[in-house]
Design a protein around this motif. Structure first.
Motif, short mmCIF file in Angstrom:
data_model
loop_
_atom_site.label_atom_id
_atom_site.label_comp_id
_atom_site.label_asym_id
_atom_site.label_seq_id
_atom_site.Cartn_x
_atom_site.Cartn_y
_atom_site.Cartn_z
N ILE A 199 -7.16 3.00 -4.60
CA ILE A 199 -8.21 2.60 -3.68
C ILE A 199 -8.54 3.77 -2.78
CG2 ILE A 199 -7.53 0.17 -3.71
CD1 ILE A 199 -6.21 0.60 -1.03
N ASP A 200 -9.69 3.71 -2.18
CA ASP A 200 -10.13 4.75 -1.25
C ASP A 200 -9.90 4.28 0.18
OD1 ASP A 200 -11.01 6.39 -3.33
OD2 ASP A 200 -12.95 5.37 -3.40
N ASP A 201 -9.35 5.17 0.98
CA ASP A 201 -9.11 4.89 2.40
C ASP A 201 -9.52 6.11 3.19
OD1 ASP A 201 -8.30 4.22 4.90
OD2 ASP A 201 -6.26 3.68 4.36
N PRO A 202 -10.60 6.01 3.98
CA PRO A 202 -11.06 7.18 4.74
C PRO A 202 -10.06 7.66 5.77
CG PRO A 202 -12.21 5.18 5.45
CD PRO A 202 -11.43 4.82 4.23
N ASP A 203 -9.10 6.80 6.15
CA ASP A 203 -8.11 7.20 7.15
C ASP A 203 -6.92 7.93 6.55
OD1 ASP A 203 -9.66 5.96 9.10
OD2 ASP A 203 -8.64 4.04 8.82
N SER A 204 -6.86 8.06 5.23
CA SER A 204 -5.71 8.70 4.59
C SER A 204 -6.19 9.90 3.78
CB SER A 204 -4.99 7.70 3.67
OG SER A 204 -3.92 8.33 3.00
N THR A 205 -5.41 10.97 3.87
CA THR A 205 -5.73 12.18 3.10
C THR A 205 -5.10 12.13 1.72
OG1 THR A 205 -3.82 13.33 4.06
CG2 THR A 205 -5.95 13.55 5.18
N ARG A 206 -4.20 11.21 1.49
CA ARG A 206 -3.53 11.09 0.20
C ARG A 206 -4.14 9.97 -0.61
NH1 ARG A 206 2.94 11.41 1.58
NH2 ARG A 206 3.03 13.54 2.35
N PRO A 207 -4.02 10.03 -1.93
CA PRO A 207 -4.46 8.90 -2.74
C PRO A 207 -3.60 7.68 -2.47
CG PRO A 207 -3.32 10.54 -4.09
CD PRO A 207 -3.51 11.15 -2.74
N LEU A 208 -4.22 6.51 -2.48
CA LEU A 208 -3.51 5.26 -2.19
C LEU A 208 -3.42 4.42 -3.44
CD1 LEU A 208 -5.05 4.26 1.26
CD2 LEU A 208 -2.90 5.44 0.81
N MET B 173 0.86 -1.18 0.00
CA MET B 173 0.00 0.00 0.00
C MET B 173 0.90 1.23 0.00
SD MET B 173 -3.37 0.35 0.07
CE MET B 173 -4.00 -0.95 1.11
N VAL B 174 0.77 2.05 -1.05
CA VAL B 174 1.63 3.22 -1.22
C VAL B 174 0.77 4.48 -1.15
CG1 VAL B 174 3.26 4.38 -2.74
CG2 VAL B 174 3.21 1.89 -2.65
N GLU B 175 1.22 5.45 -0.35
CA GLU B 175 0.58 6.76 -0.31
C GLU B 175 1.24 7.66 -1.34
OE1 GLU B 175 -1.32 7.76 3.97
OE2 GLU B 175 0.82 7.98 3.84
N LEU B 176 0.48 8.06 -2.33
CA LEU B 176 1.00 8.91 -3.39
C LEU B 176 0.98 10.37 -2.96
CD1 LEU B 176 -0.85 7.31 -6.43
CD2 LEU B 176 1.51 6.92 -5.73
N PRO B 177 1.83 11.20 -3.56
CA PRO B 177 1.71 12.64 -3.33
C PRO B 177 0.32 13.12 -3.70
CG PRO B 177 3.77 12.13 -4.44
CD PRO B 177 2.97 10.86 -4.44
N GLU B 178 -0.22 13.99 -2.88
CA GLU B 178 -1.58 14.43 -3.11
C GLU B 178 -1.74 15.20 -4.41
OE1 GLU B 178 -2.63 16.88 0.13
OE2 GLU B 178 -0.92 18.24 -0.08
#
Length: 874
Positions: A516-525, A471-476
């Protein structure tokens, strides 16, 4: 291209006379009525920087201007005696100061050409108060200069020149020049023409100490573009420590009714490092990268950037829309830069001493082939080198060059000049190591090495197969689809900061990525999943690896393994596919101990289904056993070959070998092992004793535990791994003796009926006994050579003794012994119990020393049986 207007990007403005204000005394500075115009071409990289204070580039170590910030466009320049000496917009100021010196020289040239010219050049003092760009035309710009002009004789070094000059100016009082054209050259740059100025007529009071208020509008025209480019390149690369300019002009001079005709004037001005400004700093306030919004059917990536550029000068400017080319470095610095995008800016209103906000937008339609082509002699392409440096937080450089403007109203001369200059923009990258939010492995499968493989070869390494999900958090700011069709990597595996292995994934592994959508993350995953197929694990530290295995097998807490990798990824975007090399990545895997504090043997629950004797010698037995057991872990394994030592009370007795094993989670049925029983070879005389004790306890039905332990030869192709595993031992309870497959091996009652002797019949009249025996062997016959046994009533009272030395066979399954002679103890309590039990059954115990033979193998065991039901007959 920050502050390119500081160079004399001068225009051939109209030479019509403009209203000019003159005064022979100090006067208040006047607010200009016309809007000002500043030429600038600042552009920015398309990569975000996290520095909240902006990015500085170019001559960073130079002293920057500290002009007071004011919203007043007429903010005056302070008295140099009250503040450090430096100049705002030095190139333009240099021209105006030079022009003042030229004018004075022209004015005084009529009286004493040599002495007066020198006096004029040394005594002239010009204090600029405001400089603004008044207007722009298709041919150039008009610059408005306001300030104070005076003569100061004390600045002249030679007394004769000073005296002559003072006398001449006292006589003349005031002079007037006509319209003048001034050429400014760069003597240190092949005398290139920097620019040309068109000055209106000027009248000044030339008496020493008298101040003249100057307010003129001059037309400016750029000169030799090649020369200006050399100056700009030196400036932007921090090499412009000194700049010398020279002005020449032919001026018509008059004083009162006297006309002195045209005078040829030349004047020099030297700028030092403190007079030359640094390039402005900038910060990126907004960055948005997304699919082409203007035409969804047109592939491309749109980039929108808002840049804040520092402005320390009291200038009011309107910058027209401009165009720029964004270029990236090639394989080597001498190769041409690679054009990747064209961007444009909106109209920018620059306020005095306030940051300028520039909105930049552009569209990247494709990636040039030279950007993704592997450099000669290397494995990386230019794009690989740039992205690798960016991800490792190293400084990389992109280049900005003037391009075609979006509006036809932008003056052509301005466009041509901007196209001639390329600005290097250093950019420091992100730390992407923390963007991995989760790393998991499922369907893990371990494969041990091939036993015939060459030691330390890839085939001799254990292999891992698994499904990996990252699971990678991309730059917003990244708002476009990205897929990763293939990945490969070399992964270092660490335990408590100590590296113990390398997982070699150098072969391309198919993968895919989806948002994917993750309500706990502010960044796209981005969920990246790929399957590892037989990835070799090279153990580099046996001691640490042994600790890991022991922690997993015997620990209670999850074991955390850290992964540090250099990843190659095949990236697929709207712009096409390309490969990025050596992306640093890190993560961790928590391995939950499958056994916890429970004994492994109790969870594996081994049960022998059958034995088959394969071969015997005088001291060894080679056999094959079919075993059922459970695998409580979620992992599966393929084991081509493994050999373990079987120990009893710490003494080696046998080798247990598995070949072509396939172990799955849950129940494993019918798994075949081979064993070589060899107590003498494995443990010498102590081994013979320990082996006899083990067999005695086994046939007596006692709880028996053996230990399985790896050794250096457990994995012939990987001796280091076998050596590491040798520190791990597994205790396994030996199933109780019974007919294979009859289920009796699950009987845990120590007081239960013995398994080797099933029952017995005692014949009093003949003093003989017949025993029903159960053999654990399905295909081989066991021979009993000698029996020396005693039966007991109530555990301690002797009943009788058997001493029999004739061999008899014990075939597979149940069988009866011959009638064995029994010497009854007629005078004891035990005999009375036997008589009372006549016609019934008597429970008794037995202890015996038994000589047994299996083909060529012979040994002696000690049997203890309890609760044997003996039928008593006449």
């Amino acid at each position: 291209m920050a502050d390119d207007s500081t160079a004399p990007l001068l225009s051939r403005a109209s030479t019509d006379s403009r209203d000019t204000s003159y005064s022979h005394k100090q006067h208040q500075q006047q607010r200009p009525d016309s809007p000002s115009f500043q030429l600038s071409s600042e552009s920015t990289p398309l990569l975000r920087h996290e520095d909240a204070y902006g990015i500085s580039y170019g001559t960073e170590n130079r002293r920057r201007s500290s002009a007071s910030v004011s919203s007043n466009p007429l903010w005056p320049i302070e008295d140099p005696s009250k503040r450090p000496r430096y100049r705002q917009w030095p190139i333009v100021i240099a021209i105006t100061t030079l022009l003042a010196a030229v004018i004075l020289t022209l004015v005084f040239g009529f009286a004493a050409p040599s002495a007066v010219k020198q006096y004029a050049q040394e005594a002239a003092v010009f204090k600029p108060q405001r400089i603004s760009l008044d207007s722009a035309t298709s041919e150039g710009i008009s610059i408005r200069v306001q300030g104070e002009f005076s003569l100061d004789g004390s600045r002249v070094r030679q007394p004769l020149v000073r005296g002559t000059g003072r006398f001449a100016t006292w006589i003349a009082k005031e002079v007037e020049t006509g319209k003048t054209e001034v050429d400014v050259y760069l003597p240190e740059y092949d005398n290139a023409l920097l620019g040309r100025a068109f000055l209106p007529a000027i009248k000044v009071d030339i008496r020493e100490g008298h101040s003249n208020s100057i307010d003129i509008v001059a037309g400016l025209q750029s000169g030799d573009v090649a020369g200006i480019r050399q100056v700009a390149d030196d400036w932007m690369n921090g090499r412009l420590a000194r700049l010398r300019v020279q002005g020449t002009a032919d001026v018509n001079i008059r004083s009162g009714i006297l006309k002195f005709g045209s005078q040829a004037i030349t004047a020099d001005l030297a700028l030092t490092e403190k007079d030359i400004p640094a390039l402005p700093s900038f910060s990126i306030d907004k960055l948005n990268v997304h699919e082409n919004p203007w035409n969804p059917k047109d592939p491309g990536i749109a980039v929108e950037v808002a840049v804040s550029i520092s402005n320390d000068y009291a200038l009011s400017v309107v910058i027209p829309p401009l165009g720029f080319d964004i270029l990236l470095p090639n394989c080597i610095p001498t190769d041409p830069h690679i054009l990747v995008a064209k961007v444009t800016t909106e109209t920018v209103n620059v306020q005095p001493a306030a940051p300028a906000i520039v909105d930049v937008s552009g569209l990247v339609r494709r990636l040039p082939s030279e950007l993704t082509r592997v450099c000669p002699g290397k494995k990386d392409s230019p794009l690989d080198l740039i992205i690798s440096a960016y991800l490792k937080e190293h400084k990389t450089v992109i280049y900005v060059r003037g391009g075609n403007p979006p509006s036809a109203s932008t003056p052509g001369w301005m466009v041509d000049l901007l196209k001639s200059v390329t600005i290097p923009v250093p950019v420091t990258g992100h730390d992407f190591g923390q963007l991995i939010k989760n790393f998991s492995m499922t369907d893990v499968h371990f494969s041990l090495p091939d036993p015939v493989a060459e030691p330390n070869s890839p085939e001799a390494q254990p292999k891992i197969s698994a499904m990996v999900k990252v699971m990678v958090e991309l730059p917003e700011e990244m708002n476009f689809d990205v897929d990763i069709p293939h990945v490969r990597a070399n992964v270092g595996v660490y335990y408590e900061d100590d590296k113990f292995g390398i997982l070699d994934l150098s072969e391309w592994q198919p993968s895919n990525a989806s948002r994917i959508d993750d309500p706990d993350s502010t960044r796209p995953l981005l969920l990246v999943s790929f399957e590892i197929k037989d990835g070799p694990l090279q153990v580099t530290d046996n001691d640490v690896f042994s600790q890991v295995v022991q922690s997993i097998l015997f620990g209670n807490d999850p074991v955390e393994l850290d992964l540090q990798a250099l990843v190659d990824g095949e990236i697929a975007t709207t712009l096409g596919q390309f490969i990025i090399h050596d992306i640093p990545a890190q993560g961790s895997i928590n391995v939950k101990p499958p056994f916890g504090s429970r004994p492994i043997g109790s969870l594996i629950k081994p049960r022998v289904e059958s034995f088959e004797i394969l071969h015997t010698t005088q001291s060894t037995i080679s056999l094959q056993a079919t075993v059922n057991f459970s695998n409580p872990t979620p992992y599966s394994a393929s084991i081509p070959y493994i050999d373990c030592l079987m120990l009893y009370n710490g003494t080696a007795l046998a080798h247990v070998t598995g070949r072509s094993l396939s172990v799955v989670p849950g129940d494993n049925i019918g798994v075949v092992f081979e064993a070589l029983w060899s107590p003498l070879a494995a443990g010498a005389d102590i081994g013979v004793i320990a082996g006899r004790e083990l067999l005695s306890n086994y046939i007596s039905g006692l709880n028996t535990t053996v230990t399985l332990q790896a050794h250096e030869g457990s994995l012939p192709g990987l001796p280091d791994l076998g050596k590491a595993l040798s520190g791990i031992s597994v205790n396994v309870s030996v199933p109780k003796l019974g007919t294979p497959g009859d289920g009796q091996g699950d009987d845990d009652d120590d007081e239960g009926s013995p398994h080797f002797i099933k029952d017995a019949t005692l014949h009093l009249w003949s003093s003989t006994a017949v025993f029903t025996l159960t053999s654990p062997l399905r295909h081989s016959t066991l021979y009993i050579d000698k029996i020396d046994a005693t039966a007991f009533y109530n555990h301690t009272e002797p009943i009788g003794r058997i001493d029999y030395e004739l061999p008899f066979a014990v075939p597979p399954g149940d069988s009866e012994t011959p009638r064995l002679p029994v010497a009854l103890d007629l005078g004891g309590v035990g005999y009375d119990a036997v008589r009372r039990a006549l016609g019934g059954t008597l429970m008794m115990d037995a202890k015996a020393k038994v000589g047994v033979t299996l083909s060529e193998y012979s040994t002696t065991v000690f049997y203890q049986g309890r609760g044997i039901g003996a039928k008593v007959r006449i």
